[in-house]
Design a protein around this motif. Sequence first.
Motif, PDB file in Angstrom:
ATOM      1  N   CYS A   1      -7.180   1.586   3.692  1.00 23.87           N
ATOM      2  CA  CYS A   1      -7.157   3.121   3.333  1.00 23.87           C
ATOM      3  C   CYS A   1      -8.107   3.478   2.360  1.00 23.87           C
ATOM      4  CB  CYS A   1      -5.679   3.189   2.735  1.00 23.87           C
ATOM      5  SG  CYS A   1      -4.309   3.024   3.861  1.00 23.87           S
TER       6      CYS A   1
ATOM      7  N   CYS B   1      -4.646  -0.172  -0.233  1.00 24.17           N
ATOM      8  CA  CYS B   1      -5.105  -1.157   0.340  1.00 24.17           C
ATOM      9  C   CYS B   1      -6.600  -0.830   0.724  1.00 24.17           C
ATOM     10  CB  CYS B   1      -4.198  -1.546   1.557  1.00 24.17           C
ATOM     11  SG  CYS B   1      -4.599  -0.636   2.895  1.00 24.17           S
TER      12      CYS B   1
ATOM     13  N   CYS C   1      -0.590   3.488   3.474  1.00 26.43           N
ATOM     14  CA  CYS C   1      -0.090   3.093   4.820  1.00 26.43           C
ATOM     15  C   CYS C   1       1.223   2.227   4.828  1.00 26.43           C
ATOM     16  CB  CYS C   1      -1.083   2.236   5.489  1.00 26.43           C
ATOM     17  SG  CYS C   1      -1.409   0.710   4.833  1.00 26.43           S
TER      18      CYS C   1
ATOM     19  N   CYS D   1       0.846  -1.041   0.328  1.00 31.81           N
ATOM     20  CA  CYS D   1       0.073  -0.085   0.017  1.00 31.81           C
ATOM     21  C   CYS D   1       0.896   1.388   0.022  1.00 31.81           C
ATOM     22  CB  CYS D   1      -0.953   0.226   1.193  1.00 31.81           C
ATOM     23  SG  CYS D   1      -1.923   1.556   1.195  1.00 31.81           S
TER      24      CYS D   1
HETATM   25 ZN   LIG Z   1      -3.151   1.156   3.231  1.00 32.39          ZN
END
Ligand SMILES: [Zn+2]
Length: 149
Positions: free
Chosen positions: A137, A134, A101, A98
């Motif tokens: 998120c 992801c 994050c 991701c």
């Molecule tokens: Zn993420």
Amino acid sequence: MDKEVLEILNKHQLKKTSPRLSVLSILRSRETAISQPELETILGKDVDRVTLYRTLSTFEGKGIIHKVLDMHGTANYALCDASCTEHKHNDEHVHFNCTSCLNVYCLEALQIPHLVMPPDFIPHTINFIVYGICEKCTKKAAEEHQKLH
Ligand SMILES: [Zn+2]
Ligand SMILES: [Zn+2]
Ligand SMILES: [Zn+2]
């Protein structure tokens, strides 16, 4: 004590040392792979850096964990499938990194497609990593978007 952690060490004939037990418990408790610096932060003074390094390399060699390099080239470690052994890793699934994050996910359900190599190219290891946003998120962004409206 997590019984599965003990079983993993038994299966691979490793002594049950406290750093090994701690590292395995942390790996088992997470949905995403973890880097050595993150492990150091969680373990604090309990496990020194050299011991942690050795623990991770033993686990990797035994087929307990596999390594994924993220977009910054940092090694992230995730638990292996039960079919991995000290002779062969079978972690040919897609990894997802991701960009928001920075977490690395094992997408075990997504097998790396079979690749036909040109003649005389002999593959040993295949890495398949997808960069993107992801699930967590994406959901967070959607919630924040709703709050603004
Ligand atoms: Zn993420
Ligand atoms: Zn493996
Ligand atoms: Zn993986």
